[in-house]
Design a protein around this motif. Structure first.
Motif, short mmCIF file in Angstrom:
data_model
loop_
_atom_site.label_atom_id
_atom_site.label_comp_id
_atom_site.label_asym_id
_atom_site.label_seq_id
_atom_site.Cartn_x
_atom_site.Cartn_y
_atom_site.Cartn_z
N THR A 1 0.91 -1.38 0.05
CA THR A 1 -0.03 -0.11 0.07
C THR A 1 0.76 1.29 0.18
O THR A 1 0.43 2.21 -0.90
CB THR A 1 -0.81 -0.13 1.33
OG1 THR A 1 -1.75 -1.11 1.17
CG2 THR A 1 -1.65 1.31 1.20
N PRO A 2 1.81 1.38 0.99
CA PRO A 2 2.45 2.78 0.71
C PRO A 2 3.44 2.90 -0.41
O PRO A 2 3.41 4.13 -1.11
CB PRO A 2 3.74 2.43 1.97
CG PRO A 2 3.06 1.54 2.86
CD PRO A 2 2.27 0.78 2.01
N LYS A 3 3.71 2.06 -1.16
CA LYS A 3 4.56 2.17 -2.36
C LYS A 3 3.47 2.46 -3.43
O LYS A 3 3.84 3.42 -4.35
CB LYS A 3 5.13 0.72 -2.81
CG LYS A 3 6.37 0.40 -2.15
CD LYS A 3 6.96 -0.91 -2.40
CE LYS A 3 8.34 -1.00 -1.54
NZ LYS A 3 8.88 -2.19 -1.97
N VAL A 4 2.22 1.95 -3.52
CA VAL A 4 1.40 2.33 -4.45
C VAL A 4 0.83 3.68 -4.35
O VAL A 4 0.80 4.59 -5.22
CB VAL A 4 0.17 1.41 -4.27
CG1 VAL A 4 -0.98 2.11 -5.49
CG2 VAL A 4 0.54 0.07 -4.84
N ALA A 5 0.70 4.20 -2.95
CA ALA A 5 0.27 5.50 -2.53
C ALA A 5 1.35 6.56 -3.13
O ALA A 5 1.10 7.70 -3.72
CB ALA A 5 0.10 5.78 -1.21
N PRO B 1 -4.91 -1.75 2.60
CA PRO B 1 -4.00 -3.08 2.61
C PRO B 1 -4.98 -4.47 2.42
O PRO B 1 -5.84 -4.23 3.18
CB PRO B 1 -3.35 -3.16 4.02
CG PRO B 1 -3.22 -1.64 4.34
CD PRO B 1 -4.52 -1.00 3.93
N GLN B 2 -4.69 -5.15 1.52
CA GLN B 2 -5.48 -6.32 1.53
C GLN B 2 -4.42 -7.58 1.25
O GLN B 2 -3.80 -7.67 0.28
CB GLN B 2 -6.34 -6.13 0.31
CG GLN B 2 -7.20 -7.38 -0.14
CD GLN B 2 -8.30 -7.07 -1.06
OE1 GLN B 2 -8.01 -6.81 -2.11
NE2 GLN B 2 -9.50 -7.10 -0.96
N LEU C 1 -7.69 -0.68 -3.95
CA LEU C 1 -7.97 0.82 -4.39
C LEU C 1 -9.45 1.03 -4.71
O LEU C 1 -9.94 0.48 -5.75
CB LEU C 1 -6.99 1.24 -5.55
CG LEU C 1 -5.55 1.07 -5.28
CD1 LEU C 1 -5.13 -0.33 -5.65
CD2 LEU C 1 -4.92 2.03 -6.01
N SER C 2 -9.84 2.50 -4.37
CA SER C 2 -11.13 2.76 -4.65
C SER C 2 -10.96 4.35 -5.06
O SER C 2 -10.47 5.12 -4.53
CB SER C 2 -12.11 3.07 -3.50
OG SER C 2 -12.33 1.76 -3.14
#
Length: 117
Positions: free
Chosen positions: A39-43, A87-88, A94-95
């Protein structure tokens, strides 16, 4: 002093966009996506791509906010577009929300999100 002014400015900005984001979250997202990445990398990737002045002009601002549940939100000034990242497992759900989902800028932002998956 500059850091204090910047921090206060960010707090005020976050306070102004939160009601708009909460209202948007009461509706279905414009798009839901899944990533195998953390999640942090995608953000960070989304924030970086949304700050591309060559694509979005001089108002190419993006911010990241983390709530108490661990959800990250990447948003633009005024929350015209934003992405909730949850996180999943080892990946991220993502929404994507946009005030005008068929607007050319919103579609470009969605395309940039897709490059970060």
């Amino acid at each position: 002093m500059r850091m204090l002014i910047g921090a206060v400015g960010m707090a005020l900005l976050a306070g102004c966009v939160s009601p708009a984001m909460n209202e948007a979250r009461n509706q279905a997202p414009a798009r839901t996506l899944i990533s195998d990445k953390e999640t942090p990398k995608v953000a960070e990737c989304i924030k970086f791509t949304w700050e591309d002045e060559g694509v979005f002009g001089v108002d190419a601002s993006a911010y990241i906010d983390k709530d108490k549940s661990g959800r990250l939100t990447v948003y633009t000034r005024g929350a015209e577009s934003f992405v909730d990242l949850q996180p999943q497992g080892t990946g991220t759900a993502l929404s994507y929300y946009a005030k005008q989902p068929d607007d050319s800028a919103a579609l470009r932002r969605l395309a940039m999100v897709a490059t970060c998956l």
